[in-house]
Enzyme design. Structure first.
Site, mmCIF file in Angstrom:
data_model
loop_
_atom_site.group_PDB
_atom_site.id
_atom_site.type_symbol
_atom_site.label_atom_id
_atom_site.label_comp_id
_atom_site.label_asym_id
_atom_site.label_seq_id
_atom_site.Cartn_x
_atom_site.Cartn_y
_atom_site.Cartn_z
ATOM 1 N N THR A 68 0.838 -1.198 0.000
ATOM 2 C CA THR A 68 0.000 0.000 0.000
ATOM 3 C C THR A 68 0.873 1.249 0.000
ATOM 4 O OG1 THR A 68 -1.934 1.025 1.005
ATOM 5 C CG2 THR A 68 -0.389 0.007 2.535
ATOM 6 N N LYS A 72 3.322 1.343 -3.888
ATOM 7 C CA LYS A 72 2.734 0.626 -5.028
ATOM 8 C C LYS A 72 3.574 0.767 -6.304
ATOM 9 C CE LYS A 72 -2.058 0.504 -3.501
ATOM 10 N NZ LYS A 72 -3.453 0.625 -3.915
ATOM 11 N N ASN A 93 -0.085 -3.941 -6.240
ATOM 12 C CA ASN A 93 -0.690 -3.928 -4.887
ATOM 13 C C ASN A 93 -0.692 -5.324 -4.261
ATOM 14 O OD1 ASN A 93 -2.838 -5.223 -6.160
ATOM 15 N ND2 ASN A 93 -4.361 -4.203 -4.891
ATOM 16 N N ASP A 109 -6.516 -3.805 -7.869
ATOM 17 C CA ASP A 109 -7.392 -2.653 -7.562
ATOM 18 C C ASP A 109 -8.505 -2.496 -8.607
ATOM 19 O OD1 ASP A 109 -6.185 -1.856 -5.173
ATOM 20 O OD2 ASP A 109 -4.707 -0.618 -6.201
ATOM 21 N N GLY A 138 -3.043 7.458 -8.972
ATOM 22 C CA GLY A 138 -2.840 6.019 -9.082
ATOM 23 C C GLY A 138 -4.147 5.243 -9.117
#
Ligand code: ATR
Length: 283
Positions: A68, A72, A93, A109, A138
């Protein structure tokens, strides 16, 4: 918390700081309810040690890792292999260590984003019309790559800093239809939208609300926010009031965790109401 044995499978989340991460609570719930002999721990790793930590963890028996803020992007250069998704999104991630200790980086994600909408707006058809994405950080990159893969016919990205949206479109575009619009045009961009996504930090507790007028947004459009503190952001409250279908942001966090959990602990976990309540309880 359940007791573990000497054979327990290990995974964790690496960040700096990491004490706000909801991932230990999320994975811990699944480990407990699925009765798995495993542990998922927070790993507060200072910036100078990030690369070393990624390399050493498999030697300590870890099966993998979530990565995190702020690692990343850093993690991309620290893994032995990167899949196509992580490369296109430009961030890792989730890391999976294989039996020989090699690290494989991916990004879940975008998967989390799509699955959250599938769960809470099951009738939404990703190919039904243009999508407006607010923001170009991001999170926006993961969302846009996922939307294009899910069949969005057009993605309109608008960001306060126009150049950042242009760089994003050039990096993630390859073949998909991404249009970049100045931030001042965000209200007009809504006119025939099927989905509106906020990926900026505006609306988050402690930040000002997102300044947007929804008049031109079709009432049949779906509206979602990746901010989940508060759960109902001012944007979602406005959209709900005018009759739009709204999907809050916590589900993206819950769903993005599924592929890692499956790879490390061997079971495909459920994103249930009970899980959601459990994760939200701490806030
Ligand atoms: P993440 O990587 O988590 O998406 P980020 O890179 O900090 O976070 O991105 C935050 C997003 O919120 C960006 O799109 C940012 O716009 P800029 O690229 O212009 O910085 C947007 N944002 C933050 N504060 C904003 C504000 N006051 N008005 C408009 N956009 C804002």
């Amino acid at each position: 918390m359940k007791a573990i044995s000497g054979k327990a499978r290990l995974a964790g989340v690496m960040g700096w700081p990491v004490n706000h991460s909801l991932s230990p609570r999320l994975h811990g719930y699944w480990l407990e309810t699925l009765d798995i002999d495993g542990a998922y721990v927070p790993l507060a790793v200072a910036p100078d040690n990030a690369a070393d930590a990624i390399a050493i963890l498999p030697k300590l028996g870890f099966r993998g890792l979530n990565v995190t803020v702020p690692y990343k992007e850093t993690a991309m250069g620290c893994v032995d292999s990167l899949d196509d998704l992580a490369r296109r999104i430009g961030a890792v991630n989730t890391i999976i260590y294989d039996e020989d200790g090699y690290s494989h980086g991916t990004n879940t994600d975008g998967f989390g984003f799509i699955e959250n909408i599938r769960q809470h707006a099951p009738d939404y058809d990703f190919s039904s019309g243009p999508v407006i994405v607010l923001g170009a950080g991001g999170a926006a990159r993961a969302v846009i790559v996922a939307l294009m893969d899910a069949g969005a016919p057009e993605v309109r990205v608008t960001n306060r800093t126009l150049e950042r949206a242009e760089v994003l479109a050039a990096h993630t575009g390859n073949g998909g239809d991404i249009k970049v619009l100045p931030w001042e045009q965000r209200n007009d961009a809504l006119v025939d939208a099927a989905l509106l996504v906020n990926t900026t930090t505006l609306g988050m507790t402690g930040q000002r609300a997102l300044d947007i007028e929804l008049q031109q947004l079709p009432t049949g459009a779906c509206v979602t926010d990746i901010v989940y503190a508060p759960l109902e952001t001012p944007l979602l409250a406005d959209a709900r009031e005018r009759g739009n279908i709204v999907v809050d942001g916590i589900g993206m966090l819950l769903h993005q965790a599924r592929p890692g959990f499956k790879a490390w602990f061997g079971e495909d976990p459920d994103v249930s109401e009970a899980l959601r309540a459990h994760v939200l309880e701490t806030r």
